[in-house]
Scaffold this motif. Structure first.
Motif, PDB file in Angstrom:
ATOM      1  N   SER A 190       0.803  -1.219   0.000  1.00  0.00           N
ATOM      2  CA  SER A 190       0.000   0.000   0.000  1.00  0.00           C
ATOM      3  C   SER A 190       0.836   1.269   0.000  1.00  0.00           C
ATOM      4  O   SER A 190       0.326   2.352  -0.232  1.00  0.00           O
ATOM      5  N   LEU A 191       2.134   1.122   0.310  1.00  0.00           N
ATOM      6  CA  LEU A 191       3.019   2.279   0.196  1.00  0.00           C
ATOM      7  C   LEU A 191       3.722   2.208  -1.148  1.00  0.00           C
ATOM      8  O   LEU A 191       4.098   1.130  -1.609  1.00  0.00           O
ATOM      9  N   ASN A 192       3.899   3.365  -1.764  1.00  0.00           N
ATOM     10  CA  ASN A 192       4.552   3.377  -3.073  1.00  0.00           C
ATOM     11  C   ASN A 192       6.045   3.065  -2.907  1.00  0.00           C
ATOM     12  O   ASN A 192       6.758   3.788  -2.213  1.00  0.00           O
ATOM     13  N   PRO A 193       6.507   1.984  -3.548  1.00  0.00           N
ATOM     14  CA  PRO A 193       7.881   1.524  -3.297  1.00  0.00           C
ATOM     15  C   PRO A 193       8.966   2.482  -3.775  1.00  0.00           C
ATOM     16  O   PRO A 193      10.092   2.391  -3.312  1.00  0.00           O
ATOM     17  N   VAL A 194       8.639   3.383  -4.688  1.00  0.00           N
ATOM     18  CA  VAL A 194       9.709   4.193  -5.261  1.00  0.00           C
ATOM     19  C   VAL A 194       9.784   5.609  -4.694  1.00  0.00           C
ATOM     20  O   VAL A 194      10.567   6.419  -5.168  1.00  0.00           O
ATOM     21  N   PHE A 195       8.968   5.896  -3.683  1.00  0.00           N
ATOM     22  CA  PHE A 195       9.072   7.199  -3.031  1.00  0.00           C
ATOM     23  C   PHE A 195       9.408   7.008  -1.550  1.00  0.00           C
ATOM     24  O   PHE A 195       8.971   6.031  -0.937  1.00  0.00           O
TER      25      PHE A 195
ATOM     26  N   ASP B 209      -2.005  -1.555  -5.140  1.00  0.00           N
ATOM     27  CA  ASP B 209      -2.529  -1.038  -3.872  1.00  0.00           C
ATOM     28  C   ASP B 209      -2.098   0.400  -3.601  1.00  0.00           C
ATOM     29  O   ASP B 209      -2.858   1.201  -3.079  1.00  0.00           O
ATOM     30  N   TYR B 210      -0.837   0.727  -3.923  1.00  0.00           N
ATOM     31  CA  TYR B 210      -0.366   2.066  -3.552  1.00  0.00           C
ATOM     32  C   TYR B 210      -1.031   3.160  -4.369  1.00  0.00           C
ATOM     33  O   TYR B 210      -1.039   4.322  -3.961  1.00  0.00           O
TER      34      TYR B 210
ATOM     35  N   THR C 225      -3.953   3.898  -2.323  1.00  0.00           N
ATOM     36  CA  THR C 225      -3.533   4.730  -1.196  1.00  0.00           C
ATOM     37  C   THR C 225      -3.419   6.190  -1.619  1.00  0.00           C
ATOM     38  O   THR C 225      -3.893   7.085  -0.917  1.00  0.00           O
TER      39      THR C 225
ATOM     40  N   PRO D  87      14.812   2.004  -6.024  1.00  0.00           N
ATOM     41  CA  PRO D  87      15.469   2.001  -4.710  1.00  0.00           C
ATOM     42  C   PRO D  87      15.524   0.619  -4.068  1.00  0.00           C
ATOM     43  O   PRO D  87      16.322   0.393  -3.176  1.00  0.00           O
TER      44      PRO D  87
END
Ligand SMILES: Nc1ncnc2c1ncn2[C@@H]1O[C@H](COP(=O)(O)OP(=O)(O)O)[C@@H](O)[C@H]1O
Ligand SMILES: [Mg+2]
Lengths: 273, 335, 334
Positions: A100-105, C231-232, C235, C329
């Motif tokens: 649910s969190l954006n992996p690239v930010f 999912d993000y 969000t 990253p």
């Protein structure tokens, strides 16, 4: 502050149509915590997402009813009002913090995005992000805020999700299975954190879960959902102590309890309902 | 190789291929996934329209494949149907009454709906005849690359370990050479011809399919039903043919249709490069190639290019659309 | 990171060896050097000229083991001295030392031919690659933005239609349209003279972009659409981020990272140019070199191109990993 009246939501049209929510009624008062409990697929998440019209349309179709937030129907709002509502008045915490969190930010970027959108009063974004992270119990927030999500553990990620949701001081937090993806010990910590934050901020909460075991002590009221409608609703103690509906009884009997002899888990027999 | 260049052999192989595809489909479609897909496909009118066009092309191509017993050289069903169309001596514009020549506009033997080419052959007939070339290339190549790709893909995904390493090494090596270079190199050595072109396209073509099948097989072998089958002591062969094959078959069919369109396009490019269809074989690529000199004439001879390009476009477009419909029917989540 | 690159290069060695083996098999075993000579020299060549031609190139050496020496078991084990003088070893060491040899037809060293052809090829393919990427990404984002609308549907159909036209037809139509109808661009030719080169580049570049547009837009659209379902993204929308910003910020960055894996690998290969385009426009690039080699036929050029192409491809794969690690990253190379 929230009133759902006779809400029905379908997915798809014609032959492929699935009714996810049927003629549902529910209200949440200011500062109140309402738990929504039901087995997976019963329409809990759909209900939660519909509050700010987050479901993808198509395939979702709001076929009947209204969703009133402070008297305004969400289903009749324009996009600008909806965007103010999302995150500003109603914020979300989802089940899988890792996706649910954006992996690239960095988490700083993601939290500050929310702050910039809804809070014009904040002068120092960095300080605000730091205080949000501090509030949800992240140690060394200044050092961690430039981390990427993958550098955090699951529990920490969920704390970040909560920090992001609370960054804009929402009046309602929709927590959709906030602990399901986490280890049992972390689950308890996160629930405790939510309870504390609720007491601090006085916001209302919609706690969505399939597990009756976690709602005691946190939810004021509980609504039991089955196949898209609320089959039982009442004060949490009453429902837990004296469930009326057979489905509720079955769900409650699934809770494992300490000190009790191990029984076979009861399978829910849908034919009897 | 010599055998593959025999017209009758190509025709027979491809006709057998049709029968194979038809029987395979009729047996495979019993499965649940296929039932669901076919019911979705029945509501996809654009897909059905594309399928109808494909069937039409297959019908025309087959007319050129079926040869009649005859003494006077090459006679196919298409020749028989088009016997009434007269032969000219030079270019003729569509529906013209006189030859396409400023200096000497002789009267023609008849009218031609789409004109004639430089040898006075009817453009429409040539265009239809070239359908066979496209179908042979697509069909023969598929017969070569699909069994190889499926077999190696399943083996790599099922046996894993050194089998997987070896097969991956094999296809990495082939994939490391840019496809067009590989095709050109093989065709330069093997020489022009539909058979050699199919071999070359087959050598480069199986790689993509094997990769796809390997990935899906790896996914399937993780599933409990495979573990259960193994635990019950079923033989590898049974697991592969009973469980794995039916579960990757839909990918093969989608790849077959979409790959076919790619093959038809590549045939045109290779023929243009001079390593494709041999001289004397009607091919859309060849017609497009020939049109380069036609376009520099004044006035322009445009009808050969237009006919070949249109036919090619129609077939490739229909294959692409139908392949896309298939993919959506099997995997409705994708839009 | 340095160790990683070294390891990747070492891992590529077996593949390069495989390609060398493959080309050797193709050019010298499936087809005998004798047949090759006859095809290069034409039907009128005397046995004398064929032999000199073979001898000058070392093609008269025994392929693996000299026939006369194939007698003792040691010879079969390939340990006799004469084995070292075989065509196989000769060819392998030649390629392994990056000695590309010289043209079968003109005798010019291939390295010179490739060097002089690289620049014109790059002048066409590099701008076409970059421009194509930008245009395709733009369209793809737009179609994702208006997804499921009638215009999106039409766009998908147009993409499939664009994919179904062979490159030659694009070129013929483009030349006819630009040169004869607009009467502006030269339909043919190439002169490298400062700014006026641009005039010659414009049409070929535009044609490469258009011919690749259909496939790329569709691919990128699918890629972005897949990100859209993550999912993000939900969000971000739940935070109140506008759809445009979701697309340009969250979807684009994630999508571009995935895009790198597909696009960077083909970057080094741009140097090889475009066969059909260069031939149509008379651009003296590597594509045209290869085209002439096919017509000649010039086997040395094709063999060297296959070898170079595979090296470039493997180089592209390493480059892909480096770019990926730089952009994402989550990825660390070690
Ligand atoms: N995006 C979607 N597309 C189609 N159907 C959906 C979608 N989201 C949810 N549904 C349907 O809605 C029903 C309720 O789902 P959901 O609210 O997610 O259940 P849960 O109570 O487990 O949260 C499910 O049966 C599912 O089939
Ligand atoms: Mg849910």
């Amino acid at each position: 502050m929230i009133e759902i009246k006779n809400l029905s939501i379908d997915f798809g049209r014609g032959a492929d149509r699935v009714q996810a929510v049927r003629a549902m009624n529910l209200s949440i008062a200011k500062g109140e915590t309402v738990a929504i409990v039901g087995e997976s697929g019963s329409g809990k998440s759909v209900t939660g997402l519909s509050l700010t019209r987050l479901l993808p349309e198509p395939p979702a179709v709001y076929s009947t009813g209204e969703i009133l937030v402070d008297g305004n129907d969400v289903l009749k709002m324009g996009t600008t009002d909806l965007r103010k509502l999302r995150g500003g008045k109603i914020a979300y915490v989802f089940q899988e913090p890792s996706t649910s969190l954006n992996p690239v930010f960095t988490i700083h970027t993601q939290i500050s995005e929310a702050i910039r959108l809804h809070r014009t009063d904040v002068s120092s974004i960095d300080a605000e992000v730091e205080s949000c992270l501090d509030m949800v119990g992240i140690v060394n927030p200044r050092g961690r805020m430039h981390d990427y999500p993958h550098q955090l553990s699951g529990g920490m990620q969920q704390r970040v999700m909560i920090a992001m949701a609370l960054a804009c001081r929402p009046q309602l937090l929709v927590a959709d299975e906030p602990t399901t993806a986490l280890d049992v010990t972390i689950q308890a910590q996160i629930l405790e954190q939510l309870r504390m934050l609720k007491a601090q901020t006085g916001m209302a909460m919609m706690l969505i879960t399939h597990n009756f075991g976690i709602i005691g002590g946190i939810a004021d009221r509980v609504a039991v959902m089955f196949r898209g409608s609320v089959v039982e609703e009442g004060r949490t103690e009453d429902v837990l102590r004296n469930p009326q509906h057979a489905y509720t009884q079955a769900l409650i009997s699934c809770i494992p309890q300490l000190g009790q002899r191990r029984r076979r888990l009861t399978a829910i027999d849908h034919a009897l309902l | 190789m010599a055998l593959l260049d025999q017209l009758w052999f190509q025709n027979t192989l491809v006709l057998i291929g049709y029968a194979l595809v038809a029987s395979l489909l009729s047996s495979a479609t019993k499965g649940e996934r296929w039932q669901a897909a076919s019911s979705r496909l029945k509501r996809d009118y654009v897909g059905i329209a594309a399928f109808v066009v494909i069937v039409l092309f297959v019908f025309i191509g087959s007319m050129e494949m079926i040869r009649l017993p005859s003494n006077e050289g090459r006679r196919t069903l298409l020749d028989l149907v088009t016997t009434g169309i007269p032969q000219e001596k030079e270019y003729a514009a569509p529906m013209a009454t006189h030859a396409f020549s400023v200096a000497n506009p002789r009267p023609l033997n008849g009218r031609h709906l789409l004109g004639t080419d430089t040898l006075g052959r009817d453009t429409l007939v040539q265009t239809l005849r070239a359908t066979r070339t496209a179908l042979i290339i697509g069909g023969l190549t598929s017969i070569i690359y699909i069994p190889i790709g499926v077999l190696l893909g399943i083996m790599a995904g099922y046996y894993k370990r050194w089998v997987d390493d070896l097969i991956q090494y094999l296809y990495s090596t082939i994939a490391s050479v840019p496809e067009i270079l590989m095709l050109v190199a093989i065709l330069m050595v093997l020489g022009k011809g539909l058979g050699t072109m199919s071999i070359a396209l087959g050598i480069t073509g199986w790689v993509g399919l094997a990769r796809l099948i390997r990935g899906e097989t790896l996914r399937q072998t993780e599933k409990p039903y495979i573990t259960a089958a193994k635990a019950m002591g079923q033989s590898d062969w049974k697991i592969i043919t009973r469980h794995l094959l039916p579960n990757v078959m839909h990918l093969v069919v989608i790849k077959f249709v979409l790959g076919f369109s790619g093959l038809v396009l590549t045939e045109a490019v290779l023929s243009y490069l001079g390593v494709g269809a041999p001289i004397g074989t009607a091919s859309w690529g060849g017609m497009i190639d020939a049109s380069r000199s036609e376009l520099s004439r004044d006035p322009v001879v445009w009808w050969n290019l237009t006919s070949a390009a249109t036919a090619l476009f129609l077939l490739v477009l229909s294959l692409n659309i139908f392949g896309d419909s298939l993919r959506r029917a099997f995997d409705p989540r994708q839009t | 990171m340095f160790a990683y690159i070294i390891r990747r290069v070492l891992f590529s060695v077996p593949i390069v060896f495989g390609v060398m083996l493959l080309t050797f098999f193709l050019f010298f075993v499936i087809q005998s050097p004798d047949a090759m000579a006859r095809r290069v020299l034409g039907p009128k060549a005397t046995p004398q000229t064929v032999n000199t031609w073979l001898h000058n190139r070392g093609y008269d050496k025994p392929i693996i083991v000299p026939r006369a020496a194939k007698q003792s078991f040691a010879d079969y084990l390939l340990i006799s001295r004469s084995w070292k003088d075989s065509l196989f070893i000769h060819q392998m060491t030649r390629l392994a030392t990056f000695d590309l040899g010289s043209s079968d037809v003109t005798g010019r060293p291939l390295i010179d031919i490739f060097k002089s052809g690289a620049l014109p090829s790059l002048l066409i393919t590099l701008p076409a690659f970059l421009l194509g990427l930008m245009v395709s990404i733009g369209f793809a984002l737009y179609f994702v933005f208006i997804r499921n609308s009638a215009l999106d549907l039409l766009g998908t159909f147009l993409c499939i239609a664009l994919m179904s036209v062979p490159l030659m037809v694009y070129i013929i139509f483009g030349q006819w349209f630009a040169a004869l109808v607009l009467k502006y661009f030269p339909a043919f030719g190439f002169h490298m003279q400062g700014m006026s080169t641009l005039k010659f580049l414009l049409l070929p570049v535009a044609l490469i972009v258009v011919s690749g547009l259909g496939a790329d837009v569709r691919l990128f659209r699918a890629l972005f659409l897949e990100e859209m379902g993550q999912d993000y993204i939900r969000t971000a929308r739940a935070k109140g981020v506008s759809s445009a910003r979701v697309l340009l910020q969250h979807v684009l960055k994630n999508g571009l990272i995935n895009l790198i894996t597909m696009m960077v690998a083909s970057l080094p290969f741009l140097i090889m140019g475009s066969l059909v385009i260069e031939n149509f426009f008379g651009i003296p690039g590597l594509g045209n070199v290869l085209f002439s080699a096919i017509q000649a036929p010039d086997f040395a050029v094709v063999q060297a191109s296959v070898f170079l192409g595979s090296i470039l491809y493997l180089f592209g794969l390493i480059l892909t990993d480096l770019c990926y690690a730089w952009a994402d990253p989550r990825i660390r190379l070690h």
